[in-house]
Design a protein around this motif. Structure first.
Motif, PDB file in Angstrom:
ATOM      1  N   GLN A  34       0.831  -1.200   0.000  1.00 42.81           N
ATOM      2  CA  GLN A  34       0.000   0.000   0.000  1.00 42.81           C
ATOM      3  C   GLN A  34       0.865   1.249   0.000  1.00 42.81           C
ATOM      4  O   GLN A  34       0.579   2.223  -0.693  1.00 42.81           O
ATOM      5  N   MET A  35       1.941   1.218   0.809  1.00 38.99           N
ATOM      6  CA  MET A  35       2.811   2.396   0.872  1.00 38.99           C
ATOM      7  C   MET A  35       3.452   2.651  -0.483  1.00 38.99           C
ATOM      8  O   MET A  35       3.543   3.790  -0.950  1.00 38.99           O
ATOM      9  N   HIS A  37       2.333   1.818  -3.376  1.00 39.53           N
ATOM     10  CA  HIS A  37       1.331   2.312  -4.305  1.00 39.53           C
ATOM     11  C   HIS A  37       1.041   3.791  -4.070  1.00 39.53           C
ATOM     12  O   HIS A  37       0.968   4.593  -5.005  1.00 39.53           O
ATOM     13  N   LEU A  38       0.922   4.167  -2.799  1.00 38.15           N
ATOM     14  CA  LEU A  38       0.671   5.564  -2.467  1.00 38.15           C
ATOM     15  C   LEU A  38       1.829   6.436  -2.958  1.00 38.15           C
ATOM     16  O   LEU A  38       1.626   7.516  -3.524  1.00 38.15           O
ATOM     17  N   LEU A  39       3.045   5.936  -2.743  1.00 39.27           N
ATOM     18  CA  LEU A  39       4.228   6.700  -3.152  1.00 39.27           C
ATOM     19  C   LEU A  39       4.212   6.920  -4.667  1.00 39.27           C
ATOM     20  O   LEU A  39       4.485   8.019  -5.158  1.00 39.27           O
ATOM     21  N   GLU A  40       3.842   5.863  -5.398  1.00 35.84           N
ATOM     22  CA  GLU A  40       3.774   5.996  -6.859  1.00 35.84           C
ATOM     23  C   GLU A  40       2.774   7.070  -7.259  1.00 35.84           C
ATOM     24  O   GLU A  40       3.057   7.921  -8.103  1.00 35.84           O
ATOM     25  N   ASP A  41       1.583   7.023  -6.608  1.00 36.83           N
ATOM     26  CA  ASP A  41       0.543   8.004  -6.937  1.00 36.83           C
ATOM     27  C   ASP A  41       1.040   9.423  -6.681  1.00 36.83           C
ATOM     28  O   ASP A  41       0.875  10.317  -7.510  1.00 36.83           O
ATOM     29  N   LEU A  42       1.653   9.610  -5.511  1.00 37.25           N
ATOM     30  CA  LEU A  42       2.105  10.954  -5.150  1.00 37.25           C
ATOM     31  C   LEU A  42       3.239  11.393  -6.071  1.00 37.25           C
ATOM     32  O   LEU A  42       3.316  12.565  -6.461  1.00 37.25           O
ATOM     33  N   GLU A  45       2.071  12.610  -9.327  1.00 38.87           N
ATOM     34  CA  GLU A  45       1.557  13.967  -9.200  1.00 38.87           C
ATOM     35  C   GLU A  45       2.699  14.967  -9.237  1.00 38.87           C
ATOM     36  O   GLU A  45       2.626  15.987  -9.917  1.00 38.87           O
ATOM     37  N   PHE A  57       9.917  16.722  -3.739  1.00 36.65           N
ATOM     38  CA  PHE A  57       9.151  15.532  -3.422  1.00 36.65           C
ATOM     39  C   PHE A  57      10.058  14.387  -3.002  1.00 36.65           C
ATOM     40  O   PHE A  57       9.849  13.757  -1.973  1.00 36.65           O
ATOM     41  N   ARG A  60      11.649  14.782   0.371  1.00 40.41           N
ATOM     42  CA  ARG A  60      10.706  14.490   1.448  1.00 40.41           C
ATOM     43  C   ARG A  60      10.453  12.999   1.562  1.00 40.41           C
ATOM     44  O   ARG A  60      10.436  12.436   2.651  1.00 40.41           O
ATOM     45  N   ALA A  61      10.269  12.350   0.393  1.00 40.74           N
ATOM     46  CA  ALA A  61       9.913  10.930   0.425  1.00 40.74           C
ATOM     47  C   ALA A  61      11.048  10.116   1.049  1.00 40.74           C
ATOM     48  O   ALA A  61      10.801   9.257   1.905  1.00 40.74           O
ATOM     49  N   ASP A  64      11.381  10.832   4.740  1.00 43.22           N
ATOM     50  CA  ASP A  64      10.220  10.250   5.428  1.00 43.22           C
ATOM     51  C   ASP A  64      10.435   8.760   5.660  1.00 43.22           C
ATOM     52  O   ASP A  64      10.280   8.251   6.780  1.00 43.22           O
ATOM     53  N   LEU A  65      10.845   8.049   4.588  1.00 40.14           N
ATOM     54  CA  LEU A  65      11.033   6.598   4.723  1.00 40.14           C
ATOM     55  C   LEU A  65      12.177   6.286   5.683  1.00 40.14           C
ATOM     56  O   LEU A  65      12.092   5.363   6.498  1.00 40.14           O
TER      57      LEU A  65
END
Lengths: 920, 128
Positions: A34-35, A37-42, A45, A57, A60-61, A64-65
């Protein structure tokens, strides 16, 4: 997403997945997908924004990880410790090593965090150098290392012929037939020739790039059509060789881009018939997207139409003179490149033995791998750049090593304490190396970000003349390269300080009291590092200086004509509409009259080959009254022009006269030669009045009288010395050779901005023939500037690296002197107390800075002289030992070194003797 | 009578249970708010929070899932049985509020209202 962005997207996702491994397994299992997938979506963007948004981005990513992952992992460890269960990793011998490493890592992290200023300076220095390395490596990777975009690139070879005065020429039709039929180690021997055609029928007439190929080329390049089919093996068309055309129908493959742009990607186009140069042509298939012929990769273009080139076997065997086809083939299974090359060379020798070529012609043939052909020309420049950034990295290492050594004093107490508590020498060294490698990896990570931006910048700014530059992007190879470079960088700048530390005698007591002021060996090591740094910097700065001089010299080369206020465009008259020379000549006369009638146009002329853009080919000729030696005939580049040509180009006439309107068909044939031809073939006599003939073989000599000598024009490039060249009036050329010039350039000289002429010239063209597109129209000044773009690119990059190196070296000199002044405060204090004056102190410190710089300078100059051979390949008009450049660079470096030494020197002068003496 | 006493005790213990979570961390509150109407997947939650905060708060995956895991462990959230649609990525999971989660969000909102009204009374800000 465009390829560069897609590659960076993939790379960063890959990095994030690796970072995700920080999380404990249970978390990865429950939320990992899920993470991701979310990362890909963001991320998707973020990729809609600019480079800054992407950089923000990913920063931050990743952080964050890193933070959350480490946090989750720590919590898990804490839980298991609380349960009294040590993780299995910390048990056993391997576990101890892993445990130690972890301990070292966490200690190193804490130590770096305790000294944020040091860490930031070191990481930034390394990031700059590693980032530059990764970026240039991406170019090397994209241009030199990536395989060509064909399924079996290593088996593809190109064929070349060679003869007296021509080390590497294209093939003639007869040579192609001979090699195709007789060379056993090759299969699918193919030839092709690119040009442009007028596409009419649906919509506006358009000039598009077309290539005639023998259908076997489709097998060599393993083309798979996007739609429809390939050209059938027997597809055919007679090549225009002056003979009447005997086809009324073509088959054609269309390029994906043309299909999308002009026909909206309509699949129904396959099977349709269009008009190509006025002849109906059926589209049998669409080429795959992005497909490019090898010659297109080199030229940075793509082909819009592929038409079959048929060979009239019996007739074409006699065409040995027209070397106008690029040729390629596949090496058969079981043969090596060397075997195939040897066979081709042997065949070519046999042609001479059979009497097909004269002995004096020195005819030969050879193979080169296709890859070499495509990327060979950019190789030198790229290796020079990679070497330059390598030097930059070494300098950065030296700087960070210097910083580390300065820290060593501060950490002496800590090390002594550890040693006293029983830490072995190896253990201490490991600890220090771990810290350095961690530092380098942090620098590498930051450098990778920098490289992302740099690569995009380089690809945008890079010259079109470097093939495949557009394909440069960050991928796993670049990431791996960066990782390795960072790791070894860490070892490199860490090993000297670590060795010193672990082995040094304990000159500080545990109490932190200074026992002795001796620091000479350590200071010597630091000085040696600075000397090395200055030497490397000298190499870089001199290289940059030489390329700058070289570029300057190139830009000062007189091309032999005036590129300002000159507009040029290309015309390809369709053979169907302009079947004979009369029609072609009429067209040019009418067009030039129309253009000359325009206000602000002063001269206009048509001509065959555009200067400064490449070879136009040469032609044998005979000089009246001189015996002709077969195979060693006089030879010159041939231009075909209309009368006003020399005035239009702004070429200076040195002798005799230029062409006039009277030099027409039927009049006495005349020719104008350039200075190089006059000097080569008439060194002791006046060329004016001499007669030459382009017909060296037949009986029927068309003698043309030399009526003028013009200045040399640089035909191939600014750097290439001019060839012997002769100019013939178009009508007389037609009359003498029977060859019709359908393809011509037109030059228009105005009184102002050349680009402003385009609309009125387009109108004039439409009045003469509304079916003809105005193609490749450009002010000549732009073309001239483009021909220097590759040199400019290399020079700009080298200058940037040299500036960075100079900056780093100055910081290095400053660092070592500031440190030494600090250490010698006590001594300086005593000197001042004893009456030394400020000026002498200033001289003392400046002198030691100067001494280091001079030794470095000398070493650097020697290093450049001994290793500068690599550089010579990218230089023009200057030698590697150009004294002027050296003198200038030595002055610049000395001035920079003085500036860097001045601050510490001033600090030394300001030492308060009482405070200095009291402090210890 | 017995029955009602029992009910009263249960009500009291669940109020205590809710109180235990207060005050909520702002990000926890925002996540709960994002799920009031319907279950959402990670991307949906991130976007809703961006909307709530007018673009000021934008969560990254590591942060979001740390919060989700914690809220699930506390029993405020649960994974929703809703499955991703055919054309959606099958990695998607939907999260929804539990009854406790909804009660905690409501309690936090009232707590904030009390705070705001005392700020208003103190003339720190004008009344809405």
């Amino acid at each position: 997403m465009e390829p560069a962005r897609r590659a960076s997207f993939r790379l960063m996702m890959w990095l994030c997945r690796r970072l995700g491994l920080l999380y404990p397994q249970e978390v990865r299992r429950s939320c990992g997908p899920q993470m991701e997938h979310l990362l890909e979506d963001l991320a998707r963007e973020a990729y809609r924004g600019g480079p800054a948004a992407r950089l923000r981005f990913w920063t931050r990513a990743l952080s964050d990880l890193l933070l959350r992952g480490a946090d989750a992992r720590l919590k898990q460890i804490r839980r298991s410790l609380a349960r009294g269960v040590l993780s299995s990793a910390v048990q056993g011998r391997g576990g101890i090593i892993v445990g130690t490493l972890r301990q070292d890592l966490s200690f190193a992290w804490r130590s770096l965090r305790r000294n944020p200023l040091f860490t930031i300076v070191a990481v930034l220095t390394l990031a700059l150098a590693i980032g530059a390395n990764s970026a240039i490596f991406s170019l090397v990777n994209g241009v030199l290392l990536q395989p060509l975009p064909y399924p079996d690139p290593d088996r593809i070879v190109t064929l070349w012929s060679t003869w007296r005065g021509q080390p590497k020429g294209q093939l003639s039709m007869a040579e192609f037939l001979d090699f195709r039929d007789q060379v056993e180690s090759l299969e699918h021997v193919s030839i092709w020739s690119s040009g442009s055609v007028n596409l009419t029928g649906q919509g506006e007439p358009e000039r598009v790039r077309a290539t005639l190929i023998t259908p076997s080329l489709q097998q060599v390049l393993s083309i798979r059509p996007h739609l429809g089919s390939l050209l059938p093996a027997d597809a055919g068309r007679v090549v225009s060789t002056g003979q009447a055309q005997d086809t009324d129908h073509y088959l054609a493959l269309m390029g994906h881009a043309l299909w999308m742009n002009r026909f909206g990607g309509d699949p129904a186009l396959v099977g349709e018939t269009l008009q190509i140069d006025g002849v109906p042509a059926q589209i049998v298939g669409i080429l795959p997207p992005g497909f490019r012929l090898p010659t297109d990769i080199v030229a940075g273009r793509s082909t819009d139409l592929i038409l079959p080139l048929t060979v009239k076997e019996s007739y074409d065997r006699s065409i040995r003179g027209w070397h106008q086809y690029a040729a390629a083939a596949l090496i058969k299974d079981g043969f090596s490149l060397q075997q195939a090359d040897a066979e081709v060379r042997q065949r070519a020798r046999r042609f001479t033995e059979q009497g097909l070529y004269p002995e004096e012609g020195l005819y030969g043939a050879f193979l080169t791998p296709l890859k070499e052909e495509v990327v060979g020309p950019s190789r030198d420049a790229l290796w020079v750049l990679l070497a330059a950034v390598g030097f930059l990295l070494l300098i950065a290492c030296a700087n960070v090593a210097g910083l580390q050594m300065a820290r060593s004093d501060l950490r002496r107490l800590e090390m002594d304490l550890r040693s006293a508590l029983g830490a072995g020498r190896g253990r201490l060294m490991m600890q220090l190396l771990t810290e350095n490698v961690l530092l380098a990896l942090l620098g590498g990570a930051a450098g990778l970000f920098l490289a992302m931006g740099l690569v995009e910048l380089l690809v945008t700014l890079g010259p079109a003349s470097v093939p495949r530059l557009q394909e440069a992007a960050l991928d796993w190879r670049v990431a791996l390269f960066t990782l390795l470079v960072s790791f070894f960088t860490g070892l490199l700048f860490g090993i000297a300080p670590a060795l010193r530390w672990s082995r040094s005698s304990h000159c500080y007591g545990l109490g932190g009291q200074r026992v002795s002021t001796a620091g000479a060996p350590r200071q010597r090591l630091r000085s040696a590092v600075v000397v090395a740094e200055v030497a490397l910097c000298v190499v870089l700065v001199i290289s940059a200086g030489l390329t700058v001089r070289s570029l300057y010299k190139l830009s000062q080369v007189d091309p032999g004509f005036d590129p300002d206020n000159l507009l040029v465009f290309f015309l390809g008259l369709p053979e169907a509409a302009y079947p004979d020379e009369q029609a072609v000549e009429d067209f040019h006369r009418r067009l030039l009259e129309q253009i000359r009638a325009l206000p602000s146009v002063r001269h206009a002329a048509s001509f065959r080959g555009l200067p400064l853009t490449g070879s136009i080919g040469d032609w044998d000729f005979e000089i009246e009254g001189r015996p002709l030696v077969e195979g060693n005939e006089p030879v010159g580049d041939w231009q075909v022009v209309t009368p006003d040509y020399f005035a239009t180009m702004g070429m200076r006439l040195l002798k005799g006269r230029a062409f006039s309107q009277a030099d027409r068909r039927g009049a006495q044939h005349v020719v104008v030669v350039n200075q190089a031809l006059a000097e080569t073939y008439f060194p002791d006599s006046d060329p004016l009045g001499q007669r030459i003939s382009q017909n060296t073989r037949g009986q029927d000599k068309d003698w043309a009288t030399i009526v003028g000598v013009v200045e040399n024009v640089r035909q191939v490039s600014f750097a290439r010395p001019p060839n012997s060249t002769f100019y013939r009036p178009m009508e007389q050329f037609h009359e003498a050779t029977g060859l019709i010039r359908h393809a011509m350039w037109v030059g228009v000289r105005g009184s102002g901005d050349a680009a402003a002429l385009v609309p009125s010239v387009r109108q004039a063209l439409a009045q003469v023939d509304p079916q003809l597109p105005l193609s490749a129209a450009a002010p000549f000044s732009q073309i001239a500037s483009r021909s220097l773009s590759a040199q400019r690119f290399v020079t700009l990059l080298l200058a940037l690296f040299a500036l960075s190196a100079l900056g780093l070296a100055c910081v290095g000199i400053y660092g070592v002197l500031a440190y030494s002044v600090n250490r010698r405060r006590r001594e300086i204090g005593i000197r001042m107390a004893l009456g030394a004056d400020a000026r002498r102190l200033l001289t003392m410190v400046l002198g030691s800075g100067l001494r280091l710089s001079l030794i470095g300078l000398l070493a650097g100059v020697l290093l450049t002289l001994s290793a500068g051979g690599v550089l010579q390949a990218v230089l023009f008009g200057v030698t590697v030992s150009d004294p002027l450049t050296y003198a200038a660079i030595v002055l610049i470096l000395l001035a920079s070194a003085m500036a860097a030494s001045y601050l510490p020197a001033r600090r030394a002068v300001r030492v308060d003797p009482i405070a200095a003496l009291r402090s210890d | 009578m017995k029955a009602s006493r029992k009910e009263g005790r249960e009500g009291a213990s669940s109020a205590a249970q809710v109180e235990r979570f207060l005050p909520l961390k702002p990000v926890d509150f925002m996540v709960l708010m994002a799920l009031l109407d319907e279950p959402r997947h990670g991307y949906g939650i991130v976007k809703d929070i961006e909307r709530q905060s007018e673009g000021q708060v934008s969560l990254m995956p590591g942060n979001l899932y740390a919060v989700l895991r914690r809220l699930m462990a506390d029993g405020l959230l649960q994974e929703s049985p809703r499955q991703p649609a055919e054309d959606e990525d099958q990695r998607r999971r939907y999260y929804g509020l539990t009854e406790t989660g909804r009660a905690v969000a409501a309690a936090e909102a009232s707590r904030m209202r009390r705070l705001v009204s005392s700020a208003e009374k103190a003339k720190l800000i004008g009344e809405a």
